[in-house]
Design a protein around this motif. Structure first.
Motif, mmCIF file in Angstrom:
data_model
loop_
_atom_site.group_PDB
_atom_site.id
_atom_site.type_symbol
_atom_site.label_atom_id
_atom_site.label_comp_id
_atom_site.label_asym_id
_atom_site.label_seq_id
_atom_site.Cartn_x
_atom_site.Cartn_y
_atom_site.Cartn_z
ATOM 1 N N UNK A 102 0.847 -1.195 0.000
ATOM 2 C CA UNK A 102 0.000 0.000 0.000
ATOM 3 C C UNK A 102 0.878 1.238 0.000
ATOM 4 N N UNK A 103 0.471 2.229 -0.763
ATOM 5 C CA UNK A 103 1.179 3.505 -0.766
ATOM 6 C C UNK A 103 0.888 4.210 0.559
ATOM 7 N N UNK A 104 1.946 4.615 1.259
ATOM 8 C CA UNK A 104 1.733 5.278 2.554
ATOM 9 C C UNK A 104 2.229 6.725 2.511
ATOM 10 N N UNK A 105 1.431 7.608 3.115
ATOM 11 C CA UNK A 105 1.796 9.031 3.142
ATOM 12 C C UNK A 105 2.570 9.397 4.393
ATOM 13 N N UNK A 106 2.276 8.698 5.506
ATOM 14 C CA UNK A 106 2.871 9.121 6.770
ATOM 15 C C UNK A 106 2.875 7.985 7.790
ATOM 16 N N UNK A 107 3.944 7.892 8.564
ATOM 17 C CA UNK A 107 3.974 6.980 9.709
ATOM 18 C C UNK A 107 3.507 7.778 10.918
ATOM 19 N N UNK A 108 2.353 7.443 11.449
ATOM 20 C CA UNK A 108 1.769 8.247 12.536
ATOM 21 C C UNK A 108 2.246 7.790 13.911
ATOM 22 N N UNK A 109 2.623 6.505 14.024
ATOM 23 C CA UNK A 109 3.034 5.956 15.319
ATOM 24 C C UNK A 109 3.909 4.748 15.061
ATOM 25 N N UNK A 110 4.985 4.615 15.825
ATOM 26 C CA UNK A 110 5.852 3.456 15.664
ATOM 27 C C UNK A 110 6.584 3.204 16.976
ATOM 28 N N UNK A 111 6.322 2.056 17.585
ATOM 29 C CA UNK A 111 6.926 1.774 18.884
ATOM 30 C C UNK A 111 6.874 0.277 19.159
ATOM 31 N N UNK A 112 7.893 -0.193 19.852
ATOM 32 C CA UNK A 112 7.873 -1.594 20.231
ATOM 33 C C UNK A 112 7.240 -1.717 21.608
ATOM 34 N N UNK A 113 6.198 -2.512 21.717
ATOM 35 C CA UNK A 113 5.604 -2.765 23.031
ATOM 36 C C UNK A 113 6.341 -3.953 23.642
ATOM 37 N N UNK A 114 5.888 -4.405 24.801
ATOM 38 C CA UNK A 114 6.487 -5.591 25.422
ATOM 39 C C UNK A 114 6.347 -6.810 24.528
ATOM 40 N N UNK A 115 5.325 -6.811 23.654
ATOM 41 C CA UNK A 115 5.001 -8.023 22.896
ATOM 42 C C UNK A 115 5.312 -7.960 21.410
ATOM 43 N N UNK A 116 5.284 -6.724 20.832
ATOM 44 C CA UNK A 116 5.402 -6.654 19.376
ATOM 45 C C UNK A 116 5.679 -5.225 18.912
ATOM 46 N N UNK A 117 6.139 -5.098 17.664
ATOM 47 C CA UNK A 117 6.325 -3.797 17.053
ATOM 48 C C UNK A 117 4.959 -3.296 16.558
ATOM 49 N N UNK A 118 4.565 -2.096 16.984
ATOM 50 C CA UNK A 118 3.268 -1.534 16.585
ATOM 51 C C UNK A 118 3.498 -0.338 15.665
ATOM 52 N N UNK A 119 2.979 -0.384 14.445
ATOM 53 C CA UNK A 119 3.098 0.732 13.501
ATOM 54 C C UNK A 119 1.713 1.135 12.999
ATOM 55 N N UNK A 120 1.517 2.453 12.909
ATOM 56 C CA UNK A 120 0.235 2.973 12.441
ATOM 57 C C UNK A 120 0.520 3.938 11.287
ATOM 58 N N UNK A 121 0.009 3.645 10.112
ATOM 59 C CA UNK A 121 0.285 4.462 8.919
ATOM 60 C C UNK A 121 -0.965 5.197 8.441
ATOM 61 N N UNK A 122 -0.729 6.349 7.821
ATOM 62 C CA UNK A 122 -1.755 6.967 6.989
ATOM 63 C C UNK A 122 -1.481 6.501 5.563
ATOM 64 N N UNK A 123 -2.397 5.765 4.961
ATOM 65 C CA UNK A 123 -2.165 5.288 3.593
ATOM 66 C C UNK A 123 -2.780 6.273 2.594
ATOM 67 N N UNK A 124 -2.398 6.131 1.327
ATOM 68 C CA UNK A 124 -2.927 7.012 0.291
ATOM 69 C C UNK A 124 -4.406 6.731 0.013
ATOM 70 N N UNK A 125 -4.749 5.439 -0.063
ATOM 71 C CA UNK A 125 -6.086 5.084 -0.561
ATOM 72 C C UNK A 125 -6.955 4.315 0.428
#
Ligand code: AAT
Length: 282
Positions: A20-43
């Motif tokens: 997916x085409x992404x415009x922005x990474x809004x959040x990125x952090x490793x929790x105790x259990x996993x890497x969590x990423x939240x993107x704003x996508x184009x479409x």
């Protein structure tokens, strides 16, 4: 990320990836259990990614969340006590909350950070946590079901794939504990992976369901942004039949939905011939 494109590259589906085409990474952090990423996508609006794997996009999340909730709830004639395991984004919970006959909703997610990130960035999904019927338990779902025998009419397992924290949720022992956590005529629905990508996992899950439940079934859901374009739901029941709804959808509820209907319920259990053979154990 390559030239503004996110690709879901993963050894679980070697040689194929959704991008997916992404415009922005809004959040990125490793929790105790996993890497969590939240993107704003184009479409596709916002997109939640855990350990590099797409969990949902705002544009097509409704198909998975509606089916994970309404297939099991409309298969049961009178679901009052419901447990959901996983699904920290709150989308499946939002759908369960639409059912007035449900009185108790236990929500068990291993990673509190997924809930927090979803409340902050995905308000259209994480909108049901304040419902007075809901109790949130931050715990491993496998441990939680072990401690709650005979409690639920319906258990929904909205889990990630069998790598990382979701691994235990694909084991025979977990399914035995799920069965024990049900009331006498209860039923379960679990994230059942893809018969195109992983016929071996699907065969394993269905084999477990067949060995433990007098009634079992497998439904298919179209999800364009999951690799393979679809995902399954594995179901087991101690009483109610699964492949046809036990109740009609009230008009007010139907008007809030985009994917699920009584017709879609029946159709979802009609599988391609090769998948039907997996279901029958042939
Ligand atoms: N609602 C669609 C998104 C999911 S979310 C899967 C959730 O399961 C995540 O929030 C993760 O933290 C949680 N989880 C993982 N392991 C456990 C566990 N042992 N106990 C409780 N919760 C757990 C599903 C996406 C499917 C992706 C298909 N490729």
């Amino acid at each position: 990320i390559h030239k503004g494109w996110f690709s879901e590259i993963c050894p679980m589906w070697e040689g194929i990836a959704v991008s997916l085409k992404v415009d922005k990474l809004l959040y990125s952090k490793k929790s105790r259990f996993q890497q969590i990423d939240l993107y704003q996508t184009r479409s596709h609006g916002r997109m939640l990614v855990l350990d590099g794997i797409i969990q949902l996009t705002e544009r097509d999340e409704f198909s998975y969340q509606e089916m994970m909730a309404h297939l099991p709830l409309f298969s049961h004639p009178n679901p009052e006590n419901v447990l959901i395991i996983g699904g920290g984004d709150g989308g499946v919970l939002r759908e369960i909350n639409r059912h007035d006959d449900v009185c108790v909703i236990d929500f068990c997610e291993i990673d509190e950070e997924v809930i927090n990130v979803s409340k902050r960035f995905l308000p259209s999904m994480a909108c049901g946590f304040d419902d007075p019927r809901v109790t949130v338990h931050i715990k491993d779902g496998a441990a939680f079901v072990r401690d709650h025998p005979g409690c639920y009419d319906v258990i929904i397992v909205d889990s990630s794939d069998p790598v990382g924290p979701g691994e235990v949720l694909f084991e025979n022992q977990f399914y035995q504990d799920l069965k024990r956590a049900l009331k006498p005529a209860g039923l379960i629905a679990t994230q059942g992976e893809s018969f195109f990508l992983h016929p071996d996992w699907v065969e394993k899950l269905i084999g477990i369901a067949r060995s433990l439940f007098p009634i079992y079934a497998y439904a298919n859901i179209i999800v364009p942004t999951y690799t393979g374009g679809h995902i399954g739901v594995c179901m087991g029941s101690l009483g109610p039949k699964l492949v046809a709804p036990a109740r009609t959808v009230p008009q007010v509820l139907q008007s809030q939905l985009k994917y699920y209907s009584s017709g879609v319920h029946r159709a979802a259990f009609v599988l391609p011939y090769f998948a039907e053979k997996i279901l029958k154990g042939e």
